[in-house]
Design an enzyme around this catalytic site. Structure first.
Site, PDB file in Angstrom:
ATOM      1  N   LYS A 290       0.840  -1.217   0.000  1.00  0.00           N
ATOM      2  CA  LYS A 290       0.000   0.000   0.000  1.00  0.00           C
ATOM      3  C   LYS A 290       0.868   1.257   0.000  1.00  0.00           C
ATOM      4  O   LYS A 290       0.651   2.183  -0.773  1.00  0.00           O
ATOM      5  CB  LYS A 290      -0.901   0.005   1.238  1.00  0.00           C
ATOM      6  CG  LYS A 290      -1.521   1.355   1.532  1.00  0.00           C
ATOM      7  CD  LYS A 290      -2.324   1.383   2.810  1.00  0.00           C
ATOM      8  CE  LYS A 290      -1.526   1.602   4.064  1.00  0.00           C
ATOM      9  NZ  LYS A 290      -1.306   3.003   4.466  1.00  0.00           N
ATOM     10  N   ASN A 291       1.871   1.274   0.891  1.00  0.00           N
ATOM     11  CA  ASN A 291       2.634   2.514   1.070  1.00  0.00           C
ATOM     12  C   ASN A 291       3.613   2.787  -0.074  1.00  0.00           C
ATOM     13  O   ASN A 291       4.165   3.871  -0.164  1.00  0.00           O
ATOM     14  CB  ASN A 291       3.352   2.510   2.423  1.00  0.00           C
ATOM     15  CG  ASN A 291       2.368   2.689   3.561  1.00  0.00           C
ATOM     16  OD1 ASN A 291       1.217   3.066   3.327  1.00  0.00           O
ATOM     17  ND2 ASN A 291       2.797   2.400   4.771  1.00  0.00           N
TER      18      ASN A 291
ATOM     19  N   CYS B 185      -4.486  13.032  12.877  1.00  0.00           N
ATOM     20  CA  CYS B 185      -4.395  11.588  12.711  1.00  0.00           C
ATOM     21  C   CYS B 185      -4.390  10.939  14.094  1.00  0.00           C
ATOM     22  O   CYS B 185      -3.752  11.445  15.014  1.00  0.00           O
ATOM     23  CB  CYS B 185      -3.115  11.250  11.957  1.00  0.00           C
ATOM     24  SG  CYS B 185      -2.889   9.511  11.721  1.00  0.00           S
TER      25      CYS B 185
ATOM     26  N   ARG C 256       1.176  14.581  12.796  1.00  0.00           N
ATOM     27  CA  ARG C 256       1.879  14.170  11.571  1.00  0.00           C
ATOM     28  C   ARG C 256       2.121  15.397  10.706  1.00  0.00           C
ATOM     29  O   ARG C 256       1.429  15.633   9.721  1.00  0.00           O
ATOM     30  CB  ARG C 256       1.072  13.089  10.839  1.00  0.00           C
ATOM     31  CG  ARG C 256       0.862  11.900  11.746  1.00  0.00           C
ATOM     32  CD  ARG C 256       0.420  10.668  11.107  1.00  0.00           C
ATOM     33  NE  ARG C 256       1.134  10.215   9.969  1.00  0.00           N
ATOM     34  CZ  ARG C 256       0.617   9.303   9.126  1.00  0.00           C
ATOM     35  NH1 ARG C 256      -0.586   8.823   9.344  1.00  0.00           N
ATOM     36  NH2 ARG C 256       1.310   8.884   8.084  1.00  0.00           N
TER      37      ARG C 256
ATOM     38  N   ASP D  38       5.080   0.435  11.929  1.00  0.00           N
ATOM     39  CA  ASP D  38       3.843  -0.167  11.423  1.00  0.00           C
ATOM     40  C   ASP D  38       3.684  -1.636  11.837  1.00  0.00           C
ATOM     41  O   ASP D  38       2.671  -2.265  11.508  1.00  0.00           O
ATOM     42  CB  ASP D  38       3.777  -0.046   9.886  1.00  0.00           C
ATOM     43  CG  ASP D  38       3.598   1.396   9.435  1.00  0.00           C
ATOM     44  OD1 ASP D  38       3.265   2.245  10.271  1.00  0.00           O
ATOM     45  OD2 ASP D  38       3.809   1.671   8.233  1.00  0.00           O
TER      46      ASP D  38
ATOM     47  N   ARG E 176      -8.581  -0.306   4.838  1.00  0.00           N
ATOM     48  CA  ARG E 176      -7.756   0.715   4.180  1.00  0.00           C
ATOM     49  C   ARG E 176      -6.399   0.150   3.775  1.00  0.00           C
ATOM     50  O   ARG E 176      -5.776   0.658   2.856  1.00  0.00           O
ATOM     51  CB  ARG E 176      -7.508   1.889   5.132  1.00  0.00           C
ATOM     52  CG  ARG E 176      -8.747   2.629   5.524  1.00  0.00           C
ATOM     53  CD  ARG E 176      -8.400   3.819   6.341  1.00  0.00           C
ATOM     54  NE  ARG E 176      -7.534   4.725   5.560  1.00  0.00           N
ATOM     55  CZ  ARG E 176      -7.217   5.942   5.934  1.00  0.00           C
ATOM     56  NH1 ARG E 176      -7.677   6.419   7.065  1.00  0.00           N
ATOM     57  NH2 ARG E 176      -6.438   6.688   5.183  1.00  0.00           N
TER      58      ARG E 176
HETATM   59  C1  EPZ Z   1       4.700   6.729   6.252  1.00  0.00           C
HETATM   60  O1  EPZ Z   1       4.016   7.871   6.774  1.00  0.00           O
HETATM   61  C2  EPZ Z   1       3.675   5.627   6.177  1.00  0.00           C
HETATM   62  N1  EPZ Z   1       2.583   6.048   5.307  1.00  0.00           N
HETATM   63  C3  EPZ Z   1       3.176   5.289   7.564  1.00  0.00           C
HETATM   64  O2  EPZ Z   1       2.349   4.145   7.444  1.00  0.00           O
HETATM   65  C4  EPZ Z   1       4.357   4.923   8.468  1.00  0.00           C
HETATM   66  O3  EPZ Z   1       3.899   4.721   9.776  1.00  0.00           O
HETATM   67  C5  EPZ Z   1       5.391   6.051   8.452  1.00  0.00           C
HETATM   68  O4  EPZ Z   1       5.776   6.348   7.086  1.00  0.00           O
HETATM   69  C6  EPZ Z   1       6.650   5.734   9.234  1.00  0.00           C
HETATM   70  O5  EPZ Z   1       7.240   4.581   8.708  1.00  0.00           O
HETATM   71  C7  EPZ Z   1       2.710   5.973   3.992  1.00  0.00           C
HETATM   72  O6  EPZ Z   1       3.733   5.574   3.467  1.00  0.00           O
HETATM   73  C8  EPZ Z   1       1.549   6.352   3.161  1.00  0.00           C
HETATM   74  P1  EPZ Z   1       7.021   9.976   8.072  1.00  0.00           P
HETATM   75  P2  EPZ Z   1       4.697   9.291   6.676  1.00  0.00           P
HETATM   76  O7  EPZ Z   1       6.960  11.274   7.374  1.00  0.00           O
HETATM   77  O8  EPZ Z   1       5.550   9.362   5.480  1.00  0.00           O
HETATM   78  C9  EPZ Z   1       7.755  13.160  11.531  1.00  0.00           C
HETATM   79  C10 EPZ Z   1       0.496   2.770   7.941  1.00  0.00           C
HETATM   80  O9  EPZ Z   1       0.007   2.246   8.971  1.00  0.00           O
HETATM   81  N2  EPZ Z   1       7.596  14.167  10.469  1.00  0.00           N
HETATM   82  O10 EPZ Z   1       8.113   9.049   7.681  1.00  0.00           O
HETATM   83  O11 EPZ Z   1       3.642  10.310   6.838  1.00  0.00           O
HETATM   84  C11 EPZ Z   1       6.487  12.378  11.780  1.00  0.00           C
HETATM   85  O12 EPZ Z   1       5.612  13.063  12.647  1.00  0.00           O
HETATM   86  C12 EPZ Z   1       1.042   4.180   7.982  1.00  0.00           C
HETATM   87  O13 EPZ Z   1       0.511   2.222   6.837  1.00  0.00           O
HETATM   88  C13 EPZ Z   1       7.861  15.491  10.739  1.00  0.00           C
HETATM   89  O14 EPZ Z   1       8.207  15.863  11.856  1.00  0.00           O
HETATM   90  O15 EPZ Z   1       5.614   9.271   7.949  1.00  0.00           O
HETATM   91  C14 EPZ Z   1       7.030  11.089  12.348  1.00  0.00           C
HETATM   92  O16 EPZ Z   1       7.335  11.239  13.692  1.00  0.00           O
HETATM   93  C15 EPZ Z   1       0.641   5.017   9.095  1.00  0.00           C
HETATM   94  N3  EPZ Z   1       7.722  16.406   9.719  1.00  0.00           N
HETATM   95  C16 EPZ Z   1       8.320  10.901  11.575  1.00  0.00           C
HETATM   96  O17 EPZ Z   1       8.665  12.194  11.090  1.00  0.00           O
HETATM   97  C17 EPZ Z   1       7.359  16.050   8.457  1.00  0.00           C
HETATM   98  O18 EPZ Z   1       7.258  16.911   7.576  1.00  0.00           O
HETATM   99  C18 EPZ Z   1       8.223   9.941  10.410  1.00  0.00           C
HETATM  100  O19 EPZ Z   1       7.089  10.246   9.622  1.00  0.00           O
HETATM  101  C19 EPZ Z   1       7.096  14.686   8.195  1.00  0.00           C
HETATM  102  C20 EPZ Z   1       7.234  13.754   9.210  1.00  0.00           C
END
Ligand code: EPZ
Length: 419
Positions: free
Chosen positions: A22-23, A115, A120, A306, A398
């Site tokens: 999915k991701n 979320c 996020r 995840d 989802r």
């Molecule tokens: C991806 O989300 C995945 N979603 C998430 O999967 C997964 O949990 C996550 O990566 C971490 O592995 C998709 O790929 C669609 P991040 P993403 O930006 O990209 C912080 C699932 O269950 N951050 O890597 O949104 C953030 O808050 C889902 O399938 C900032 O501070 O996650 C987090 O603590 C849920 N500023 C960390 O970085 C930003 O601009 C990592 O988040 C972006 C992120």
């Protein structure tokens, strides 16, 4: 709203085919906006999130078709505005931003909403777009970016919690058509980002270093159509690994990519689960003596956030004390209270869960709160004595393709009830 009714206690046996990720699929579908030519993506899991992404592309004016696991897109003329009504249901919709900005030097996309797994933010995405020369502003709930042209730059994309997965993909998708060379430092190394880079390269992009923390992107004039198959879903695979382990089962995961699951396999083995590679498959056997294991979630190649909830369910019925620390989303513990309703003994200390393994769980009605928490509850239901009713399974739909059918084929007694 559907619910699952599970009668626990069956050791799962047999084979299960792992679906496309999915991701990876979500940013891959978004990437097709970078060209007017036809793109074909195979192995797309049929999920509400992937269908939604295809629908967003249609909203933007692209022709997007989703049939039998294949998404075909022709984005001849597209709008660059995706407002709240278009994107509100899914955070990953924001992945269209990079492609719109890359192709048309402007984009207006709604700020993704809150979320349940915790804050996020998208500040790192915006930092990346600005570094490429775009003026970016937030007005009336929209992220608005404009640039005369995008120009390559060196961009550090690390934050408090490490790298960003969709942030790296988004900035990379904008940078492929920028003038000159972009270097993304502290890039996410997740296999899903590598998959997107491979697809972009098939489209004519020049991205080097995908899978390492430094991405080098030499901008090109334009991209062309391409065909690609999505990688297997490592999180779905880890969820079925847990299903096999927790039920003392014996399951072959067809097409699971063991090389994407190093940290998970390591922790499973530490807890006494047998995990073997077998050609393109993996085989998981839960017949050994189980031991507790401490886990800290981290960006790839660390243990994935995840899989945190699913592994916690396994530890909840493993003798001894395990400590599970969440370093990516420190508030991602909604499953803890629900597991407690089944008799699990878990307490929270800040971003750590102290899990005291209990001899048995006992079935009860429980509520799914987000995708992976829901998966954890289904896993608990597989091993709990008696009947577990998992309400609000739309969360699980989802991200897991036909999880109930797949579990039933392995012998689980799980039914979907319409409510
Ligand atoms: C991806 O989300 C995945 N979603 C998430 O999967 C997964 O949990 C996550 O990566 C971490 O592995 C998709 O790929 C669609 P991040 P993403 O930006 O990209 C912080 C699932 O269950 N951050 O890597 O949104 C953030 O808050 C889902 O399938 C900032 O501070 O996650 C987090 O603590 C849920 N500023 C960390 O970085 C930003 O601009 C990592 O988040 C972006 C992120």
């Amino acid at each position: 709203m559907d619910r699952f009714v599970i009668n626990g206690g069956v050791a799962l046996k047999g084979e299960v085919a792992i679906s496309g990720s999915k991701n990876a699929a979500l940013p891959l579908i978004a990437a097709t906006l970078l060209t007017a030519e036809r793109c074909v993506i195979h192995g797309v899991p049929n999920l509400s999130d992937t269908r939604y992404m295809a629908a967003i592309l249609q909203e933007l004016g692209a022709e997007a078709k989703f049939e039998d696991g294949t998404v075909t897109v022709e984005a001849k003329r597209i709008k660059t505005v995706a407002d709240y009504d278009v994107v509100r249901k899914m955070r990953a919709s924001f992945c269209v931003f990079g492609p719109l900005l890359g192709r048309h030097c402007k984009a207006k996309v709604s700020v993704p909403g809150g979320c349940v797994i915790g804050p996020r933010p998208i500040d790192m995405h915006i930092k990346g777009f600005r570094a490429l020369g775009a003026e970016v502003d937030i007005q009336k709930g929209l992220v608005i970016a404009n640039a005369k042209e995008l120009v390559g730059n060196t961009i550090f994309l690390g934050g408090r919690f490490g790298s960003t997965v969709t942030g790296t993909a988004n900035v990379m998708m904008a940078a492929v058509l920028a003038k000159g060379t972009t270097v993304i430092e502290c890039a996410a190394c997740e296999p899903e980002v590598v998959d997107v880079a491979e697809f972009l390269n098939k489209m004519g992009a020049q991205i080097h270093g995908a899978g390492s923390p430094t991405l080098t992107i030499h901008g090109v004039e334009q991209l062309h159509g391409a065909e690609h198959t999505v990688i297997a879903d490592r999180i779905e695979a880890a969820t079925f690994m847990t299903a096999a382990a927790i039920t003392n089962g014996d399951v072959r995961l067809k097409g699971a990519r063991a090389e994407h699951l190093g940290a998970v396999i390591d922790k499973f083995r530490e807890s006494g689960i047998r995990v073997e590679r077998s050609g393109p498959d993996m085989v998981v056997k839960g017949d050994g003596v189980r031991k507790p294991a401490d886990v800290v979630t981290m960006p790839y190649p660390g243990f994935p956030t995840d899989v945190q909830a699913q592994f916690m369910t396994l530890m909840a019925v493993t003798p001894g004390i395990s400590v599970i620390t969440e370093k990516i989303y420190p508030e991602r513990f909604m499953h803890v209270a629900e597991l407690g309703r089944l008799g699990a003994d878990i307490s929270l200390e800040g971003a750590s869960a102290i899990v005291k393994g209990v001899a048995r769980l006992s079935g009860a009605p429980i509520m799914a709160s987000d995708l992976r928490a829901s998966a954890a509850l289904v896993l608990a239901g597989l091993v709990a004595q008696g009947k577990t009713k998992v309400n609000r399974v739309y969360h699980i739909d989802r991200g897991y393709e036909k999880i109930d059918d797949k579990l039933r084929a392995l012998g689980a007694r799980i039914e979907r009830q319409k409510q």
